[in-house]
Write a protein that holds these residues in place. Structure first.
Motif, PDB file in Angstrom:
ATOM      1  N   MET A   3      58.226 -51.730   9.629  1.00 39.77           N
ATOM      2  CA  MET A   3      58.613 -53.110   9.362  1.00 39.77           C
ATOM      3  C   MET A   3      60.035 -53.396   9.835  1.00 39.77           C
ATOM      4  SD  MET A   3      56.015 -54.584   8.262  1.00 39.77           S
ATOM      5  CE  MET A   3      56.828 -56.142   7.897  1.00 39.77           C
ATOM      6  N   ASP A   4      60.907 -52.386   9.841  1.00 34.43           N
ATOM      7  CA  ASP A   4      62.266 -52.618  10.309  1.00 34.43           C
ATOM      8  C   ASP A   4      62.276 -52.953  11.793  1.00 34.43           C
ATOM      9  OD1 ASP A   4      61.371 -50.067  10.795  1.00 34.43           O
ATOM     10  OD2 ASP A   4      63.159 -49.047  10.047  1.00 34.43           O
ATOM     11  N   MET A   5      61.487 -52.219  12.576  1.00 33.27           N
ATOM     12  CA  MET A   5      61.356 -52.492  14.006  1.00 33.27           C
ATOM     13  C   MET A   5      60.729 -53.871  14.225  1.00 33.27           C
ATOM     14  SD  MET A   5      61.831 -51.217  17.064  1.00 33.27           S
ATOM     15  CE  MET A   5      61.277 -51.506  18.746  1.00 33.27           C
ATOM     16  N   THR A   6      59.675 -54.147  13.481  1.00 29.79           N
ATOM     17  CA  THR A   6      58.986 -55.439  13.598  1.00 29.79           C
ATOM     18  C   THR A   6      59.933 -56.589  13.276  1.00 29.79           C
ATOM     19  OG1 THR A   6      56.897 -54.408  12.953  1.00 29.79           O
ATOM     20  CG2 THR A   6      57.039 -56.810  12.771  1.00 29.79           C
ATOM     21  N   GLY A   7      60.687 -56.447  12.183  1.00 35.53           N
ATOM     22  CA  GLY A   7      61.611 -57.498  11.773  1.00 35.53           C
ATOM     23  C   GLY A   7      62.682 -57.772  12.814  1.00 35.53           C
TER      24      GLY A   7
END
Length: 198
Positions: free
Chosen positions: A121-125
């Motif tokens: 989710m950090d990469m996606t965000g």
């Protein structure tokens, strides 16, 4: 045997990636082929130009999931980072050169993003925020895609560096697909998706 299974997985990913959400939706609805209108790119932005937000959202979700599923399965079956990267690239190549639609597809922005979602989710965000920020500042969806593609390797280097090489390859592929957009941006002929002056 590992190399054979990887190749077969890549082939299946390519065939799966060839299922273009924009083209399939337009055929289902009886709408004109998106490759004949506007930017002639069968993707979310072009669908949004000529239809409604719900249709564009459906295309976006379809193309995102299309990129995510093969990569997630490859991760689940414990393929190496490089193999997973090639499987993700094969999915994007299917979107760009779909065997079902005369090998004339889209630019793999949503599909490319989908392949990166399993990284966390950090990469996606970070990717989503980069895209939204660039659109908000410039109004150009194409510029947002290019900036996000260029930023992706730097993000992944900080989060999961073992995937940096395949992400660089994917970013190069997406940027190359935007050569015509880059030319229009430089000549002032690119159309904005958002125009704050209106």
């Amino acid at each position: 045997m590992i190399y054979l299974t990887t190749f077969l997985f890549m082939l299946l990913a390519y065939l799966f990636g060839g299922l273009n959400g924009a083209i399939l939706l337009c055929r289902l609805k009886g709408w004109p082929d998106p490759r004949t209108r506007g930017s002639k790119n069968p993707g979310t932005t072009n669908i949004l130009r000529f239809h409604h937000a719900q249709a564009a959202s459906a295309v976006l979700i379809f193309d995102l999931l299309k990129g995510t599923l093969p990569v997630y399965l490859a991760y689940f079956f414990d393929y190496s980072p490089v193999e997973i990267g090639f499987i993700g690239i094969a999915t994007c190549l299917g979107h760009i050169y779909p065997p079902y639609f005369q090998f004339k597809g889209g630019k793999a922005v949503a599909t490319g993003l989908g392949t990166l979602l399993p990284l966390g989710m950090d990469m996606t965000g970070l990717l989503i925020l980069t895209w939204l920020f660039t659109v908000a500042v410039s109004g150009y969806a194409s510029l947002a895609a290019i900036v996000t593609a260029l930023a992706a390797p730097f993000f992944v280097e900080q989060i999961k560096p073992e995937y940096t090489t395949p992400v660089i390859m994917l970013s190069i592929l997406i940027v190359l697909r935007h050569i015509s957009n880059i030319h229009r941006l430089l000549t002032g002929k690119e159309k904005k998706i958002v125009n704050w002056k209106q």
